[in-house]
Design a protein around this motif. Sequence first.
Motif, PDB file in Angstrom:
ATOM      1  N   PRO A 110       0.800  -1.227   0.000  1.00 25.04           N
ATOM      2  CA  PRO A 110       0.000   0.000   0.000  1.00 25.04           C
ATOM      3  C   PRO A 110       0.833   1.277   0.000  1.00 25.04           C
ATOM      4  O   PRO A 110       0.476   2.236  -0.677  1.00 25.04           O
ATOM      5  CB  PRO A 110      -0.838  -0.100   1.284  1.00 25.04           C
ATOM      6  N   ILE A 111       1.931   1.266   0.732  1.00 25.94           N
ATOM      7  CA  ILE A 111       2.773   2.467   0.772  1.00 25.94           C
ATOM      8  C   ILE A 111       3.321   2.769  -0.629  1.00 25.94           C
ATOM      9  O   ILE A 111       3.250   3.900  -1.102  1.00 25.94           O
ATOM     10  CB  ILE A 111       3.920   2.310   1.797  1.00 25.94           C
ATOM     11  N   GLY A 112       3.829   1.752  -1.287  1.00 28.65           N
ATOM     12  CA  GLY A 112       4.337   1.929  -2.646  1.00 28.65           C
ATOM     13  C   GLY A 112       3.250   2.384  -3.605  1.00 28.65           C
ATOM     14  O   GLY A 112       3.481   3.256  -4.454  1.00 28.65           O
ATOM     15  N   LEU A 113       2.063   1.801  -3.487  1.00 30.09           N
ATOM     16  CA  LEU A 113       0.950   2.193  -4.357  1.00 30.09           C
ATOM     17  C   LEU A 113       0.579   3.657  -4.144  1.00 30.09           C
ATOM     18  O   LEU A 113       0.383   4.413  -5.110  1.00 30.09           O
ATOM     19  CB  LEU A 113      -0.267   1.296  -4.107  1.00 30.09           C
ATOM     20  N   ILE A 114       0.461   4.051  -2.878  1.00 32.80           N
ATOM     21  CA  ILE A 114       0.106   5.443  -2.573  1.00 32.80           C
ATOM     22  C   ILE A 114       1.160   6.387  -3.137  1.00 32.80           C
ATOM     23  O   ILE A 114       0.833   7.386  -3.782  1.00 32.80           O
ATOM     24  CB  ILE A 114      -0.064   5.638  -1.050  1.00 32.80           C
ATOM     25  N   GLN A 115       2.424   6.057  -2.925  1.00 33.11           N
ATOM     26  CA  GLN A 115       3.504   6.918  -3.427  1.00 33.11           C
ATOM     27  C   GLN A 115       3.513   6.976  -4.944  1.00 33.11           C
ATOM     28  O   GLN A 115       3.664   8.056  -5.538  1.00 33.11           O
ATOM     29  CB  GLN A 115       4.861   6.426  -2.899  1.00 33.11           C
ATOM     30  N   ASP A 116       3.341   5.821  -5.586  1.00 32.85           N
ATOM     31  CA  ASP A 116       3.373   5.782  -7.051  1.00 32.85           C
ATOM     32  C   ASP A 116       2.201   6.523  -7.679  1.00 32.85           C
ATOM     33  O   ASP A 116       2.388   7.313  -8.604  1.00 32.85           O
ATOM     34  CB  ASP A 116       3.383   4.336  -7.549  1.00 32.85           C
ATOM     35  N   TYR A 117       0.988   6.249  -7.209  1.00 36.23           N
ATOM     36  CA  TYR A 117      -0.198   6.848  -7.844  1.00 36.23           C
ATOM     37  C   TYR A 117      -0.364   8.324  -7.526  1.00 36.23           C
ATOM     38  O   TYR A 117      -0.856   9.085  -8.364  1.00 36.23           O
ATOM     39  CB  TYR A 117      -1.468   6.084  -7.469  1.00 36.23           C
ATOM     40  N   LEU A 118       0.017   8.733  -6.314  1.00 34.90           N
ATOM     41  CA  LEU A 118      -0.222  10.122  -5.928  1.00 34.90           C
ATOM     42  C   LEU A 118       1.042  10.980  -5.964  1.00 34.90           C
ATOM     43  O   LEU A 118       0.971  12.188  -5.751  1.00 34.90           O
ATOM     44  CB  LEU A 118      -0.865  10.176  -4.539  1.00 34.90           C
ATOM     45  N   GLY A 119       2.182  10.356  -6.225  1.00 33.52           N
ATOM     46  CA  GLY A 119       3.412  11.118  -6.326  1.00 33.52           C
ATOM     47  C   GLY A 119       3.800  11.801  -5.020  1.00 33.52           C
ATOM     48  O   GLY A 119       4.298  12.923  -5.030  1.00 33.52           O
ATOM     49  N   VAL A 120       3.567  11.121  -3.911  1.00 34.41           N
ATOM     50  CA  VAL A 120       3.898  11.661  -2.595  1.00 34.41           C
ATOM     51  C   VAL A 120       4.938  10.771  -1.933  1.00 34.41           C
ATOM     52  O   VAL A 120       5.137   9.628  -2.334  1.00 34.41           O
ATOM     53  CB  VAL A 120       2.648  11.763  -1.695  1.00 34.41           C
ATOM     54  N   THR A 121       5.579  11.310  -0.922  1.00 32.40           N
ATOM     55  CA  THR A 121       6.518  10.535  -0.130  1.00 32.40           C
ATOM     56  C   THR A 121       5.859  10.231   1.209  1.00 32.40           C
ATOM     57  O   THR A 121       5.332  11.141   1.862  1.00 32.40           O
ATOM     58  CB  THR A 121       7.822  11.324   0.103  1.00 32.40           C
ATOM     59  N   TYR A 122       5.898   8.974   1.593  1.00 34.79           N
ATOM     60  CA  TYR A 122       5.293   8.550   2.855  1.00 34.79           C
ATOM     61  C   TYR A 122       6.401   8.087   3.784  1.00 34.79           C
ATOM     62  O   TYR A 122       7.169   7.193   3.445  1.00 34.79           O
ATOM     63  CB  TYR A 122       4.287   7.419   2.615  1.00 34.79           C
ATOM     64  N   THR A 123       6.477   8.697   4.986  1.00 34.39           N
ATOM     65  CA  THR A 123       7.532   8.343   5.939  1.00 34.39           C
ATOM     66  C   THR A 123       6.983   8.004   7.319  1.00 34.39           C
ATOM     67  O   THR A 123       7.748   7.894   8.273  1.00 34.39           O
ATOM     68  CB  THR A 123       8.545   9.503   6.075  1.00 34.39           C
ATOM     69  N   LEU A 124       5.686   7.842   7.436  1.00 32.45           N
ATOM     70  CA  LEU A 124       5.085   7.533   8.729  1.00 32.45           C
ATOM     71  C   LEU A 124       5.095   6.027   8.951  1.00 32.45           C
ATOM     72  O   LEU A 124       5.768   5.289   8.244  1.00 32.45           O
ATOM     73  CB  LEU A 124       3.664   8.102   8.784  1.00 32.45           C
ATOM     74  N   GLY A 125       4.312   5.554   9.907  1.00 27.53           N
ATOM     75  CA  GLY A 125       4.265   4.137  10.237  1.00 27.53           C
ATOM     76  C   GLY A 125       3.557   3.314   9.188  1.00 27.53           C
ATOM     77  O   GLY A 125       3.035   3.834   8.196  1.00 27.53           O
ATOM     78  N   ASP A 126       3.504   2.000   9.434  1.00 26.44           N
ATOM     79  CA  ASP A 126       2.904   1.111   8.443  1.00 26.44           C
ATOM     80  C   ASP A 126       1.585   0.488   8.912  1.00 26.44           C
ATOM     81  O   ASP A 126       1.120  -0.475   8.325  1.00 26.44           O
ATOM     82  CB  ASP A 126       3.897   0.025   8.021  1.00 26.44           C
ATOM     83  N   SER A 127       0.971   1.063   9.948  1.00 25.71           N
ATOM     84  CA  SER A 127      -0.326   0.539  10.378  1.00 25.71           C
ATOM     85  C   SER A 127      -1.418   0.991   9.410  1.00 25.71           C
ATOM     86  O   SER A 127      -1.275   2.017   8.721  1.00 25.71           O
ATOM     87  CB  SER A 127      -0.664   0.995  11.801  1.00 25.71           C
ATOM     88  N   ASN A 175      -4.287   2.198  10.148  1.00 28.89           N
ATOM     89  CA  ASN A 175      -4.809   3.493  10.597  1.00 28.89           C
ATOM     90  C   ASN A 175      -3.951   4.651  10.107  1.00 28.89           C
ATOM     91  O   ASN A 175      -4.475   5.666   9.633  1.00 28.89           O
ATOM     92  CB  ASN A 175      -4.902   3.540  12.131  1.00 28.89           C
ATOM     93  N   GLU A 176      -2.625   4.503  10.224  1.00 25.61           N
ATOM     94  CA  GLU A 176      -1.722   5.575   9.787  1.00 25.61           C
ATOM     95  C   GLU A 176      -1.801   5.785   8.275  1.00 25.61           C
ATOM     96  O   GLU A 176      -1.824   6.931   7.806  1.00 25.61           O
ATOM     97  CB  GLU A 176      -0.288   5.247  10.191  1.00 25.61           C
ATOM     98  N   LEU A 177      -1.854   4.691   7.528  1.00 25.21           N
ATOM     99  CA  LEU A 177      -1.949   4.804   6.068  1.00 25.21           C
ATOM    100  C   LEU A 177      -3.264   5.454   5.653  1.00 25.21           C
ATOM    101  O   LEU A 177      -3.291   6.316   4.767  1.00 25.21           O
ATOM    102  CB  LEU A 177      -1.820   3.425   5.423  1.00 25.21           C
ATOM    103  N   THR A 178      -4.359   5.052   6.291  1.00 29.06           N
ATOM    104  CA  THR A 178      -5.669   5.624   5.957  1.00 29.06           C
ATOM    105  C   THR A 178      -5.698   7.108   6.283  1.00 29.06           C
ATOM    106  O   THR A 178      -6.144   7.922   5.464  1.00 29.06           O
ATOM    107  CB  THR A 178      -6.791   4.889   6.712  1.00 29.06           C
ATOM    108  N   SER A 179      -5.205   7.468   7.448  1.00 31.45           N
ATOM    109  CA  SER A 179      -5.179   8.873   7.848  1.00 31.45           C
ATOM    110  C   SER A 179      -4.320   9.692   6.888  1.00 31.45           C
ATOM    111  O   SER A 179      -4.710  10.783   6.457  1.00 31.45           O
ATOM    112  CB  SER A 179      -4.647   8.992   9.274  1.00 31.45           C
ATOM    113  N   PHE A 180      -3.154   9.169   6.536  1.00 34.63           N
ATOM    114  CA  PHE A 180      -2.281   9.864   5.581  1.00 34.63           C
ATOM    115  C   PHE A 180      -3.002  10.083   4.250  1.00 34.63           C
ATOM    116  O   PHE A 180      -3.000  11.190   3.711  1.00 34.63           O
ATOM    117  CB  PHE A 180      -0.991   9.074   5.357  1.00 34.63           C
ATOM    118  N   LEU A 181      -3.605   9.028   3.739  1.00 32.19           N
ATOM    119  CA  LEU A 181      -4.292   9.115   2.452  1.00 32.19           C
ATOM    120  C   LEU A 181      -5.410  10.152   2.505  1.00 32.19           C
ATOM    121  O   LEU A 181      -5.626  10.906   1.560  1.00 32.19           O
ATOM    122  CB  LEU A 181      -4.836   7.742   2.050  1.00 32.19           C
TER     123      LEU A 181
END
Length: 132
Positions: free
Chosen positions: A46-63, A65-71
């Motif tokens: 999911p982290i790779g998908l979010i970064q690839d599709y949205l062109g963002v850098t994700y450096t938070l946790g991998d839970s 909840n954290e991924l959903t909140s970031f998105l």
Amino acid sequence: MKTATELRLFMVVNAEAFTRYEDHEAGIYLQVYELIQSALEEDENPIGLIQDYLGVTYTLGDSINELTSFLFHTGEMMAALQDLKENWQVLDKTLPEDSLMFGGTSKEEATEIYAETTLRNYLEALSEVTHG
């Protein structure tokens, strides 16, 4: 919802039709959470998908909840939710329920789009959203 992209982004399963934007937004949050959870179960990244599709850098946790909140705080999601909120403000509640829920799309087609939604194609749809 007028387009397949809007259907993919905003259609959620709920026991009753939403009557307020805030409830609809909460339903979308749960939907995104479940999409991330499913992606993890299917050995997607999911982290790779979010970064690839949205062109963002994700450096938070991998839970989840954290991924959903970031998105939910990305520019694309905030713009999409703002569009949804504006649509709720001008919603004609006198329209038939199917028209409110599916717009110009048939119930069958909308159901198919929902059933086929994965994190990957959700992010693809989200990447089409423009923000300022």
